[in-house]
Design an enzyme around this catalytic site. Structure first.
Site, PDB file in Angstrom:
ATOM      1  N   GLU A 173       0.813  -1.221   0.000  1.00 11.28           N
ATOM      2  CA  GLU A 173       0.000   0.000   0.000  1.00 11.28           C
ATOM      3  C   GLU A 173       0.845   1.268   0.000  1.00 11.28           C
ATOM      4  OE1 GLU A 173      -0.525  -2.627   1.910  1.00 11.28           O
ATOM      5  OE2 GLU A 173      -2.621  -3.259   1.746  1.00 11.28           O
TER       6      GLU A 173
ATOM      7  N   PHE B 216     -11.357  -6.988  14.322  1.00 10.10           N
ATOM      8  CA  PHE B 216     -10.326  -7.514  13.431  1.00 10.10           C
ATOM      9  C   PHE B 216     -10.014  -6.485  12.338  1.00 10.10           C
ATOM     10  CE2 PHE B 216      -9.169 -10.004   9.567  1.00 10.10           C
ATOM     11  CZ  PHE B 216      -7.907 -10.378  10.007  1.00 10.10           C
ATOM     12  N   GLN B 217      -8.749  -6.189  12.160  1.00 10.49           N
ATOM     13  CA  GLN B 217      -8.276  -5.209  11.177  1.00 10.49           C
ATOM     14  C   GLN B 217      -8.889  -3.831  11.348  1.00 10.49           C
ATOM     15  OE1 GLN B 217      -8.406  -7.134   7.274  1.00 10.49           O
ATOM     16  NE2 GLN B 217      -6.310  -7.820   7.671  1.00 10.49           N
TER      17      GLN B 217
ATOM     18  N   LYS C  86     -17.480  -0.803   6.246  1.00  7.50           N
ATOM     19  CA  LYS C  86     -17.959  -1.870   5.372  1.00  7.50           C
ATOM     20  C   LYS C  86     -19.468  -1.820   5.155  1.00  7.50           C
ATOM     21  CE  LYS C  86     -17.396  -6.790   4.627  1.00  7.50           C
ATOM     22  NZ  LYS C  86     -16.564  -7.969   4.891  1.00  7.50           N
TER      23      LYS C  86
ATOM     24  N   MET D 162      24.332   9.209   1.371  1.00  6.84           N
ATOM     25  CA  MET D 162      24.175  10.506   2.020  1.00  6.84           C
ATOM     26  C   MET D 162      24.496  10.427   3.511  1.00  6.84           C
ATOM     27  SD  MET D 162      23.746  13.603   1.593  1.00  6.84           S
ATOM     28  CE  MET D 162      22.798  14.285   0.243  1.00  6.84           C
TER      29      MET D 162
HETATM   30  C1  LIG Z   1      12.637   5.860   4.901  1.00  7.61           C
HETATM   31  C2  LIG Z   1      13.938   6.522   5.184  1.00  7.61           C
HETATM   32  N1  LIG Z   1      14.799   5.970   6.058  1.00  7.61           N
HETATM   33  C3  LIG Z   1      15.975   6.567   6.324  1.00  7.61           C
HETATM   34  C4  LIG Z   1      16.319   7.737   5.718  1.00  7.61           C
HETATM   35  C5  LIG Z   1      17.649   8.423   6.040  1.00  7.61           C
HETATM   36  N2  LIG Z   1      18.496   8.513   4.854  1.00  7.61           N
HETATM   37  C6  LIG Z   1      18.557   9.634   4.093  1.00  7.61           C
HETATM   38  S1  LIG Z   1      19.549   9.464   2.774  1.00  7.61           S
HETATM   39  C7  LIG Z   1      19.942   7.898   3.201  1.00  7.61           C
HETATM   40  C8  LIG Z   1      20.899   7.090   2.372  1.00  7.61           C
HETATM   41  C9  LIG Z   1      20.329   6.731   1.065  1.00  7.61           C
HETATM   42  O1  LIG Z   1      21.178   5.797   0.467  1.00  7.61           O
HETATM   43  P1  LIG Z   1      20.956   5.316  -1.022  1.00  7.61           P
HETATM   44  O2  LIG Z   1      19.543   4.976  -1.229  1.00  7.61           O
HETATM   45  O3  LIG Z   1      21.935   4.271  -1.338  1.00  7.61           O
HETATM   46  O4  LIG Z   1      21.241   6.642  -1.858  1.00  7.61           O
HETATM   47  P2  LIG Z   1      22.600   7.503  -1.979  1.00  7.61           P
HETATM   48  O5  LIG Z   1      22.609   8.511  -0.863  1.00  7.61           O
HETATM   49  O6  LIG Z   1      23.743   6.553  -1.867  1.00  7.61           O
HETATM   50  O7  LIG Z   1      22.512   8.157  -3.307  1.00  7.61           O
HETATM   51  C10 LIG Z   1      19.299   7.533   4.371  1.00  7.61           C
HETATM   52  C11 LIG Z   1      19.456   6.234   5.058  1.00  7.61           C
HETATM   53  C12 LIG Z   1      15.378   8.294   4.829  1.00  7.61           C
HETATM   54  N3  LIG Z   1      15.598   9.444   4.197  1.00  7.61           N
HETATM   55  N4  LIG Z   1      14.220   7.653   4.563  1.00  7.61           N
END
Ligand SMILES: Cc1ncc(C[n+]2csc(CCOP(=O)(O)OP(=O)(O)O)c2C)c(N)n1
Lengths: 158, 573
Positions: free
Chosen positions: B55, B117-118, B167, B477
């Site tokens: 979803e 439920f749900q 529902k 990042m």
């Molecule tokens: C759902 C979620 N969890 C954690 C983060 C924290 N976060 C921001 S950038 C990043 C790294 C992303 O890595 P990747 O997808 O390999 O992309 P890159 O930065 O290497 O281009 C993380 C863990 C986030 N933005 N969203």
């Protein structure tokens, strides 16, 4: 600074929750909130007491306006208004203090709403300041329980 | 079923209402509370139901569709876990002001509150992340509620709206009546700007020596790019854009300054620093843009046009607020401003110096493959004409820097919430809406795994998205911040050992896949991917592992704290 805000909202399930949740989500101070129906059954009036500097209060007002269920938001603080709060308070009743207590109730224009052998319940209506004073004055006599309604307020008529 | 005044059950009313709203696609997933709706859907052919695999995927698809087309995205999920799975996508649409209507099934009215439920209180859960939400309590209110939901989602500042449908309501019947107009007394957004405010803004612009337009996503949702371009060019005003504003002004025009903020261009941030007039339109002074607010545009008189009054004076105190629609504001300015204006030569020359001093560059000339190269190459090969979708991370910031956006509705990215896992489903949704331009996705190897299940949806519907997987074997990042600010402790960000073989994974899903490990093979793979239109295609770009996005204004820092390059060359690859 303290602000008194009057909000007309749709009298619908969840309206109060939306307002209260907005205050907590945005980290606004919420000192009291009261709600009740108005002359129009579909509309409720909320009275909110909050604190903040001008910038915060302006955000509070705008955020309130943004909620879909709010119909009108009025900051009463700088306008002529009447503000009242209801206090219900149960005090210990002893023979020695009985006389003084009744006198004080008169001074505060309170009303006795219940009386038992060892306790007395009174109601006082007034501005929140007056309610504060009332509580301070009665405290030495032994407050068993108290409930405050929170402020309700309305524009002064023309 | 088109006549009014006929008796329909709740599920039929639901479908008929979507017809009245001209809905093309429903992104959905069935379940117990929605069995009746799915029974009805079985024989519906004029609205296409797209079966997602999670979803969350449905919500991002709906948002991708909405951002690409400007039309509201529609989601349909069952009660309880189906509903709670939409929370991230709803929050994302809320933060980025995307029009979306989410329909959730709910347990029968008589069971609400019983921990049935749900059952989940999805109205309660989503209250702070929707523009508004509804629980339908009577089948007679269903059609009117749906029409209100669409109206709210698309009017004023767009946003997500949720409609919770028990529902029993979907099974009950009543006469179908579609409201001709929508009237919500507590909802009256200001569209038309106050004429005096616009006039004052025009005077300020005319008197300014160093003006700067700071443009956000509001200009794109208001379809005001044309007005913006006219105004900027006519008045010689340089334009800097937020991540969501990219494309509102052509990136190849000399007046385009690119993005501002944390990973914005040096010259855009310098211009913010030195401008005497900042004209913010449809932008909200987000902390990723302003850095330290006290030092943001310190010399500027600030004009702020936004459709949402709560955005005004929220983060930064402005001098001239103009509440209203961006198109109305810009068109108003155009009407009032004289066509003959200053050339603003010295201001533009100053900017040119900054631009030449610190251009956007990256190391090249060796055989290593770098993300910047991949993005720049895609930009060239698509002539800036693609719908570009990103996930979240380094590759997202590089996309803002190295893809030259020429048109509005060309970047679809999670800005406000920064949701990893957004990219793949959003790209699929965008491709459902846009058939005449290529849809390309830049996605990190971390984020790709977060909604990888939707690859099936793309394969099943033969959606020709180009999945450009930027595989640096790191949560890039986060790794960058660890290197810069956390003592190079690369705590749980190295995916190298555990990453799957993405080519094999894609192939197992039935998706064509290529691999590229150097600039030449990357170039060829991009060509091949762009030429391929028989369903999705993935390219696994094995890019260098420890690249860094610069320039960078550290969080909460001033523009003068901007880092332009790595300080410690030993950490280079
Ligand atoms: C759902 C979620 N969890 C954690 C983060 C924290 N976060 C921001 S950038 C990043 C790294 C992303 O890595 P990747 O997808 O390999 O992309 P890159 O930065 O290497 O281009 C993380 C863990 C986030 N933005 N969203």
């Amino acid at each position: 600074m303290k602000h008194l805000i009057s909000v007309l909202v749709e009298n619908k399930f969840g309206s109060l929750n939306r307002v209260a949740a907005m205050f907590s989500a945005r980290g606004f101070n919420l000192e009291s909130i009261s709600i009740g129906e108005t002359e129009d059954k579909e509309i409720s009036r909320m009275t909110i007491v909050t604190r903040g500097d001008d910038q915060i209060i302006s955000q509070v007002l705008k955020q309130l306006n943004r909620l879909v269920d709010t119909i009108k938001v009025i900051d009463l603080t700088r306008q002529p208004h009447v503000e009242r709060e209801l206090l219900l308070m149960t005090l210990k009743l002893t023979k020695t203090q009985q006389h003084e207590i009744f006198e004080l109730i008169n001074v505060f224009k309170g009303k006795v709403v219940d009386i038992k052998q060892k306790s007395i319940t009174i109601e006082v209506i007034g501005s929140p300041d007056k309610i504060n004073t009332t509580i301070d004055i009665f405290r030495p006599y032994g407050i068993k329980e108290l409930a405050r309604s929170g402020a309700v307020a309305i524009h002064r008529g023309e | 079923m088109h006549a009014s005044d006929q008796t329909l059950n709740g599920s039929e009313i639901f479908i008929e209402s979507l017809r009245r709203e001209n809905v093309e696609y429903i992104f959905g997933y069935p379940g117990g509370s929605l069995l009746k709706v799915y029974e009805t859907l079985y024989d519906v052919h004029d609205i296409q139901h797209i079966l997602v695999r999670h979803e969350q995927g449905a919500t991002h698809m709906a948002e991708g569709y909405a951002r690409a087309t400007g039309k509201p995205g529609v989601v349909l999920v069952t009660s309880g876990p189906g509903a709670t799975n939409t929370v991230t996508g709803i929050a994302n649409a809320y933060m980025d002001s995307s029009p979306m209507v989410v329909f959730t099934g709910q347990v029968p009215s008589s069971l609400i509150g019983n921990d049935a439920f749900q059952e989940a209180d999805i109205v309660g859960i989503t209250r702070p992340i929707t523009k508004h939400n509804f629980l339908v309590k009577d089948v007679k209110e269903l059609a009117a509620t749906i029409s209100k939901a669409f109206y709210l989602a698309t009017t004023g500042r767009p946003g997500p709206v949720l409609v919770d449908m028990p529902k029993d309501i979907l099974n009950a019947s009543c006469i179908f009546e579609w409201p001709e107009t929508v009237e919500i007394r507590g909802f009256k957004p200001t569209i038309k700007c106050h004429i005096n405010q616009v006039e004052k803004a025009a005077q300020k612009i005319a008197a300014s020596k160093r003006p700067l337009l700071y443009i956000g996503g509001g200009v794109i949702s208001a379809e005001a790019s044309e007005e913006l371009q006219k105004l900027a060019i006519q008045q010689n005003i340089p334009v800097t854009m937020t991540l969501q504003g990219l494309g509102s002004f052509p990136g190849n025009h000399p007046l385009s300054m690119g993005m501002l903020g944390m990973h914005g261009t040096y010259w855009a941030n310098q211009a913010v620093n030195k401008c005497d007039l900042l004209i913010a339109v449809g932008a909200r002074f987000d902390d990723r843009v302003t850095g330290k607010v006290e030092t943001f545009a310190p010399q500027a008189f600030k004009i702020h046009n936004d459709i949402d009054p709560t955005n005004v004076d929220k983060n930064v105190k402005v001098d001239l607020p103009v509440v209203g629609d961006a198109k109305n504001f810009l068109a108003g300015l155009l009407e009032m401003m004289p066509i003959e204006t200053e050339s603003r030569e010295s201001w533009l020359a100053e900017i040119k110096v900054w631009r030449e001093l610190c251009p956007l560059t990256y190391s090249n000339g060796d055989d290593a493959l770098r993300t910047e190269f991949v993005i720049e190459e895609v930009s060239k090969q698509t002539n800036g004409n693609a719908v570009v979708v990103t996930d979240v991370g380094q590759h997202q910031m590089w996309t803002s820097q190295f893809y030259t956006f020429l048109n509005p509705r060309s970047i679809i990215t999670s800005g406000g919430l920064g949701t990893m896992g957004y990219g793949l489903p959003a790209a699929i949704g965008a491709a459902f809406g846009i058939k005449d331009r290529p849809v390309v996705l830049f996605c990190g190897d971390g984020g790709f795994m977060m909604n990888i299940q939707e690859l099936v949806t793309a394969v099943h519907h033969n959606i020709p998205i180009k999945i450009f997987l930027i595989n640096n074997s790191f949560l890039g990042m986060v790794r960058q911040w660890q290197e810069l600010f956390h003592k190079e402790k690369y705590s749980f960000t190295d995916l190298g050992e555990s990453n799957p073989d993405f080519v094999k994974v894609a192939e197992a899903f039935g998706c064509r896949a290529l691999k590229a490990e150097n600039p030449d093979s990357a170039k060829a793979a991009i060509e091949e991917a762009l030429a391929w239109n028989d369903g999705p295609i993935l390219v696994d770009f094995r890019v260098v592992k420890k690249d860094m996005v610069f320039p960078m204004v550290p969080a909460g820092g001033s523009i003068s704290d901007m880092l332009l390059a790595r300080l410690n060359p030993k950490t280079m690859v």
